[in-house]
Design an enzyme around this catalytic site. Sequence first.
Site, short mmCIF file in Angstrom:
data_model
loop_
_atom_site.label_atom_id
_atom_site.label_comp_id
_atom_site.label_asym_id
_atom_site.label_seq_id
_atom_site.Cartn_x
_atom_site.Cartn_y
_atom_site.Cartn_z
CD1 TRP A 101 -29.57 -45.64 0.65
CD2 TRP A 101 -31.27 -47.08 0.75
NE1 TRP A 101 -30.31 -45.50 -0.49
CE2 TRP A 101 -31.36 -46.38 -0.46
CE3 TRP A 101 -32.24 -48.04 1.04
CZ2 TRP A 101 -32.38 -46.59 -1.39
CZ3 TRP A 101 -33.25 -48.27 0.13
CH2 TRP A 101 -33.31 -47.55 -1.08
CG ASP A 170 -27.34 -52.01 2.69
OD1 ASP A 170 -26.91 -52.45 1.60
OD2 ASP A 170 -28.34 -51.26 2.76
CE LYS A 194 -28.43 -48.67 -4.71
NZ LYS A 194 -29.05 -47.54 -5.41
#
Lengths: 358, 358
Positions: A101, A170, A194
């Site tokens: 990511w 993030d 999530k």
Amino acid sequence: MRAYNFSAGPAILPEEVLKQAQAELLDYQGTGMSIMEMSHRGKDYSAVHQETKDNIAKLLNLPDNYSVLFMTGGASTQFSLIPMNLLGEGQTADYITSGAWSSKAIKTAKSIGNVNEVANTAKEIPTCMPTNESLQFTEGAAYVHICSNETIAGTQVKEFPKTDAPLIADMSSDIFSRPLDVSQFGMIYAGAQKNLGPAGVTLVIIRNDLAEKSPESLPELFQYKHFMENDSLSNTAPTFPIYLLCLVTRWLLAQGGLEGIQKKNDEKAAKLYDAIDSSDFYKGTAKKEWRSPMNVTFRLPSEELEAKFVAEASKKGMTSLKGHRSVGGIRASIYNAFPAEGVDALISFMKEFEAANS
Amino acid sequence: MRAYNFSAGPAILPEEVLKQAQAELLDYQGTGMSIMEMSHRGKDYSAVHQETKDNIAKLLNLPDNYSVLFMTGGASTQFSLIPMNLLGEGQTADYITSGAWSSKAIKTAKSIGNVNEVANTAKEIPTCMPTNESLQFTEGAAYVHICSNETIAGTQVKEFPKTDAPLIADMSSDIFSRPLDVSQFGMIYAGAQKNLGPAGVTLVIIRNDLAEKSPESLPELFQYKHFMENDSLSNTAPTFPIYLLCLVTRWLLAQGGLEGIQKKNDEKAAKLYDAIDSSDFYKGTAKKEWRSPMNVTFRLPSEELEAKFVAEASKKGMTSLKGHRSVGGIRASIYNAFPAEGVDALISFMKEFEAANS
């Protein structure tokens, strides 16, 4: 019968939340309509919008100089919006790369402005995060970007680095899973799917002076400043995803807030990692000091056994245990909403499977 | 008891759609999980994604050289993305201004590139659309932008202008309300929350050769080309809003497709406009030839009576009849999903109210 859903995202939601959404899906609190059928400027939705921000402020003890924004396009869109808003001409942004990511984040930022990669552990096996001591930041950097939890690698930052520049994190895969001192950060952000709610809303928490930096030349709907000044309601917000986020934040407060949920998360993760460590059959893929309590990644002796493990678990109602297609192996995502009994069930199955296959 | 919900958007959805979503909210087709808790790459959601595209292609008889994209950020974000993708350096785009929404579109486009306003009827009272004869297009324009239905003004384009440049239409408030020859258009787009589903997904239907024009310098998630090439799944799509869109398209097919729904829409609108025209108390705000069958706008003799009308209707379960705050008056939005009985109920109430107050 609800499955034990180990999906990495979109992921399991609290059953209580879904039941409430179901009960009021055609008639929200006696209004004769669904919350998703109402004006985003009407009093019923406005109360939901406000409560969501209030609950988030409560969960985080949010300082007054931060704003809670509801945006769209997922964390991946933020990979562009962050440098577009905050990386001025001639400035440099520092990026910490620790997995898939953060690799995507820096790749996108590089196409927009000047970027310095201060560390890269994305290819290391066992997976890990860079140590804070190894980080050499750029003097006068516009910001430092970090990913708090790498969903694919199964690693998590345990202590955030001290930075002079605003730290931007993030937190898509571990937001609200543990207490957080927001004053360490210039901005945190997370796709909802999530740990927060369904896909379709992106949570951004930003220090007001940073949001003020949005260039006027950017289209308004790409500006943090515009979202801050218009309470994320300049155009129609994704009202139903935000309503579910509201219910999830209410549920989190009822769990004892972030301290309460962390305790439960740590217990679930400790049990599962213990099961891995007490066996020679299963092997964790992350270095112990960086192990994520959200995404527990491990390997079996062969890919054939891994495929068999996933298939047999699925038949027993334990779904989505296959690791990400880019790395293989097993991944058990046990976010806030994942029940402890599901972890117990997985551990029992792991023992059975090992006995039958080793 | 469901309300007769005249909201302009987010707006009423078909009751059957909400009931199905409610029934399977905790267990989608025996999977033991909600559709919103599943991977956007798994087989169950993939089937929904594909069916939605297929249903849309069926409803529109979509030519093979068009793609169906699911984006986020609403139509207002498209106001930026259209010129960012399709208005090249040195080119001009033609914009037709006919009300509040097309005014916003051109304002945003002007901040991005060269724009020519070919008509402007936004300030005319009674409200109206420009005639096709009045439109002088730029030679070699990159595209022509039009809004098919002005939600606030209560006006609708009846016949789209013939253009040499690709015609791009914002159809947020009347998409799928009548048959459409897509081959007339380079692109059509719509925020979902009026005629398609809940807020949180934006439908874009684009001719493939236009999508190919997206500049490589744009961040991927701002490129039509990138969405086309990745089937709108490069990052997590707003899966639950798309699932509801799927159910709405299924419902539309069961209504006899766009011919079937147009017949019902025309009947509802004709009755309501007749009630307005047969009274001296109510006065329509749009010129008759441009009247929208989606948003029926009218005035009463005074603002006091309008406020009283809205309040009394609301007590009878007819909600959200207040006109947009920028123009006042009454607005009855009677989108595809709005039931004919609700229109009958409103007409009865209008007669009673007139008798009691004139």
